[in-house]
Write an enzyme that holds these catalytic residues in place. Structure first.
Site, PDB file in Angstrom:
ATOM      1  CE  LYS A  73       8.132  42.913 -40.364  1.00 25.27           C
ATOM      2  NZ  LYS A  73       6.604  43.241 -40.243  1.00 25.27           N
ATOM      3  CB  THR A  75       4.725  34.525 -36.541  1.00 23.06           C
ATOM      4  OG1 THR A  75       3.981  34.713 -37.501  1.00 23.06           O
ATOM      5  CG2 THR A  75       4.466  33.262 -35.726  1.00 23.06           C
ATOM      6  NE  ARG A  96       2.511  47.455 -39.070  1.00 19.50           N
ATOM      7  CZ  ARG A  96       3.198  46.994 -40.439  1.00 19.50           C
ATOM      8  NH1 ARG A  96       2.952  47.944 -41.435  1.00 19.50           N
ATOM      9  NH2 ARG A  96       3.534  45.924 -40.583  1.00 19.50           N
ATOM     10  CE  LYS A 107       2.382  42.460 -45.060  1.00 18.45           C
ATOM     11  NZ  LYS A 107       1.450  42.505 -44.138  1.00 18.45           N
ATOM     12  CB  ALA A 275       7.107  49.521 -43.358  1.00 23.57           C
ATOM     13  CG  PHE A 303       7.429  45.528 -45.668  1.00 22.32           C
ATOM     14  CD1 PHE A 303       6.828  44.220 -46.323  1.00 22.32           C
ATOM     15  CD2 PHE A 303       6.553  46.626 -46.153  1.00 22.32           C
ATOM     16  CE1 PHE A 303       5.747  44.224 -46.761  1.00 22.32           C
ATOM     17  CE2 PHE A 303       5.423  46.427 -46.800  1.00 22.32           C
ATOM     18  CZ  PHE A 303       4.995  45.104 -46.937  1.00 22.32           C
ATOM     19  CG  PHE A 383      10.230  27.496 -42.143  1.00 21.63           C
ATOM     20  CD1 PHE A 383       8.988  27.273 -42.712  1.00 21.63           C
ATOM     21  CD2 PHE A 383      10.451  28.699 -41.522  1.00 21.63           C
ATOM     22  CE1 PHE A 383       8.387  28.520 -43.209  1.00 21.63           C
ATOM     23  CE2 PHE A 383       9.940  29.865 -41.857  1.00 21.63           C
ATOM     24  CZ  PHE A 383       8.633  29.827 -42.727  1.00 21.63           C
ATOM     25  CD1 TRP A 411       3.799  29.535 -37.711  1.00 17.21           C
ATOM     26  CD2 TRP A 411       4.019  27.269 -37.543  1.00 17.21           C
ATOM     27  NE1 TRP A 411       3.139  29.136 -38.674  1.00 17.21           N
ATOM     28  CE2 TRP A 411       2.902  27.771 -38.563  1.00 17.21           C
ATOM     29  CE3 TRP A 411       4.368  26.072 -37.113  1.00 17.21           C
ATOM     30  CZ2 TRP A 411       2.290  26.634 -39.163  1.00 17.21           C
ATOM     31  CZ3 TRP A 411       3.652  25.062 -37.880  1.00 17.21           C
ATOM     32  CH2 TRP A 411       2.458  25.183 -38.995  1.00 17.21           C
TER      33      TRP A 411
END
Length: 558
Positions: A73, A75, A96, A107, A275, A303, A383, A411
């Site tokens: 998210k 990214t 954030r 995480k 969150a 999240f 991916f 990415w």
């Protein structure tokens, strides 16, 4: 195929001096307080000077429920900001700050990944500009002053059994969840049971993220309810006379942090409530400042959309008067397969049927976000193991939900890999299709607000709450807090309160374990299921592999 790690990519970044990044937004050098060469705080005086300017378009990036397969998210948020700038739009990213607890836990960091990152990556994921330390210090100053007041005679008549203000630290430490303080005799005070939460769950964190300026910050700090008397009269932070000193500690932390993406585009990184146990959005002051400086502001909410997006809409936008123009829901083929029952070890093999079986989780998030009157596009975070058939299965499913899914390769390719999504976001934002409204009105009773979120967002059948919890909510309503929104604390991994239930379940219940009043922040925290406000470290914490190498560079952060 060998890939560079996030930290290797970040270390190779060609960063511009932060004053040049500020100049891109029209921020004069004298209004930037530099922290080294690559990060700075924006001065309050400059922020106030922006009040008459029109706002840009606000774009929310949210996601499906997180899985061990990874969604990306942040990214995608960073990549979309770069992509919008690539297609000629003046875009600013708002995310954030990272908490040390997850960094050293499981995480990871909060700076994005691959070629869609915000830098300096190491500093952002560690101490950064010291904001979290200031929040921790301000919070614990209040804790110390409460116990000190009781020790020196307790003029306010605080009932030591009803001190509701806990302590905090920015680390995962399950041993501190429930403790007894002031042991050791008369000179150490009066023993009582309390505990620690993680700093990101602190009401001070939420207050900093929802305040408009320092005056608003001090008023909100003063409004914190810290304890009750024997006849249940509330004791406020201002009664303890801690609000002024807390504001002094938070003076610099209140100012937004300006950094840059790998493509030298501006990013505000400020505040960091989780969150799953808090409201999960970056600061209002950073978002509002960015909206005055850019044509597009891309921000994230933590999240899955059932937590972060719901709180973004029902708490942040409601409180700050923000109106999002569009929302992006991030999903991956791998996560769809996991929701379809595939084990993480087997995600590399093509399995179109599993993708199709897992898509209803995405579908529910699409419907939920649309229910707020915000147009939606899905970003498929690519991916290398994804096959064309699997990607097409997601696209076909999303089309059936009345939305579009766009394959994004940010990415691997940065802003160049996400231009299609950038064009779509512009089209949605400029269409005027957004007709934002929160899920429930201010004047709805508190328990009904909880039921509304549980039934309409989680698709639960019922909310289970003891009479004591319902009675507590009625007491707060009688005390004038009934207009506050609810901040649901729940596992991020599922629509239910069971982290092991994937997909789009129905027929479940939402048990409420505890409710907490955050009068200063302006919401009621509703703790559901087994969620903890002080996480623990996993069996193999990331801290075990974080170290300095022979060149003095950090290794192991991700």
């Amino acid at each position: 195929m060998a890939f560079k790690t996030d930290i290797e990519i970040a270390r190779e970044a060609k960063k511009l001096p932060i004053m040049q990044i500020g100049a891109k937004l029209g921020i004069p050098a004298e209004h930037l307080l530099p922290y080294g060469h690559d990060k700075a705080k924006v001065g309050q005086e400059f922020i106030k000077s922006l009040e008459g300017r029109p706002n840009g378009k606000l774009i929310l990036v949210t996601a499906i429920n997180p899985t061990p397969a990874g969604e990306g998210k942040t990214t995608t948020t960073v990549g979309l900001g770069d992509g919008l700038n690539r297609i000629g739009k003046k875009a600013v990213v708002c995310i954030r700050e990272a908490s040390l607890g997850p960094n050293f836990g499981m995480k990871g960091g909060a700076a994005g990944g691959g070629y869609a990152q915000v830098v300096p990556m190491e500093e952002m994921n560690l101490h950064f500009t010291g904001d979290f330390h200031a929040i921790t210090s301000a919070h614990n100053l209040l804790s110390a002053m409460i116990d000190n007041h009781i020790y020196w005679g307790n003029d306010l008549g605080i009932d030591e059994r009803r001190v509701v203000w806990r302590r905090v630290m920015d680390m995962n430490d399950r041993a501190l969840r429930d403790i007894v303080v002031s042991l050791g005799g008369v000179s150490n005070g009066f023993p009582r049971q309390t505990g620690f939460d993680i700093t990101v769950a602190s009401e001070v964190m939420a207050i900093l993220c929802l305040s408009n300026d320092l005056a608003d910050l001090q008023k909100r700090l003063g409004d914190i309810v810290v304890a009750y008397t024997r006849d249940k009269k509330p004791i406020y932070c201002r009664d303890i006379k801690a609000d002024g000193a807390m504001t002094v500690l938070l003076k610099d932390a209140m100012q937004p942090n300006l950094v840059q993406t790998l493509e030298n585009n501006p990013a505000f990184v400020h505040g960091g409530p989780f969150a799953n146990i808090a409201h999960g959005c970056n600061s209002v002051i950073a978002t509002k400042t960015a909206l005055k400086l850019g044509d597009y502001v891309v921000t994230e909410a933590g999240f899955g959309a059932d937590l972060g997006a719901e709180k973004f809409f029902d708490i942040k936008c409601r409180k700050a008067g923000l109106k999002p123009a569009a929302a992006v829901i991030v999903a991956t083929v791998r996560a769809m397969k996991m929701n379809g029952g595939v084990a993480k070890a087997d995600l590399g093999a093509e399995n179109v049927a599993a993708v199709q079986k897992g898509c209803p989780n995405l579908g529910r998030h699409i419907g939920n976000v649309k229910s707020f009157g915000v147009p939606v596009v899905v970003a498929i975070n690519h991916f290398f193991s994804d096959t064309d058939a699997e990607v097409q299965a997601v696209k076909d499913y999303v089309a059936g939900q009345g939305a579009e899914a766009i394959l994004c390769k940010h990415w691997a390719h940065g802003g160049a890999g996400i231009e299609d999504l950038a064009h779509k976001v512009v089209a949605l934002a400029e269409s005027g299709a957004a007709n934002f409204a929160p899920l429930y009105p201010d004047d709805m009773p508190l328990f009904q607000k909880i039921e509304t979120v549980a039934k309409r967002i989680y698709h639960a059948d019922e909310v289970l709450a003891d009479k004591s919890i319902r009675d507590q909510l009625k007491v707060w309503e009688a005390a004038g807090y009934g207009h506050l929104p609810v901040c649901m604390a729940k596992t991020q991994y599922s629509f239910t309160t069971d982290p092991n239930v994937r997909g789009a379940p129905t027929g479940h219940s939402v048990p409420v374990r505890e409710v907490r009043l955050s009068a200063g922040a302006g919401f009621i925290v509703v703790i559901c299921g087994e969620i903890m406000t002080m996480p623990g470290l996993p069996r193999l914490p990331s801290a075990e592999v974080i170290r300095l190498n022979a060149d003095g560079d950090v290794e192991g952060l991700f």
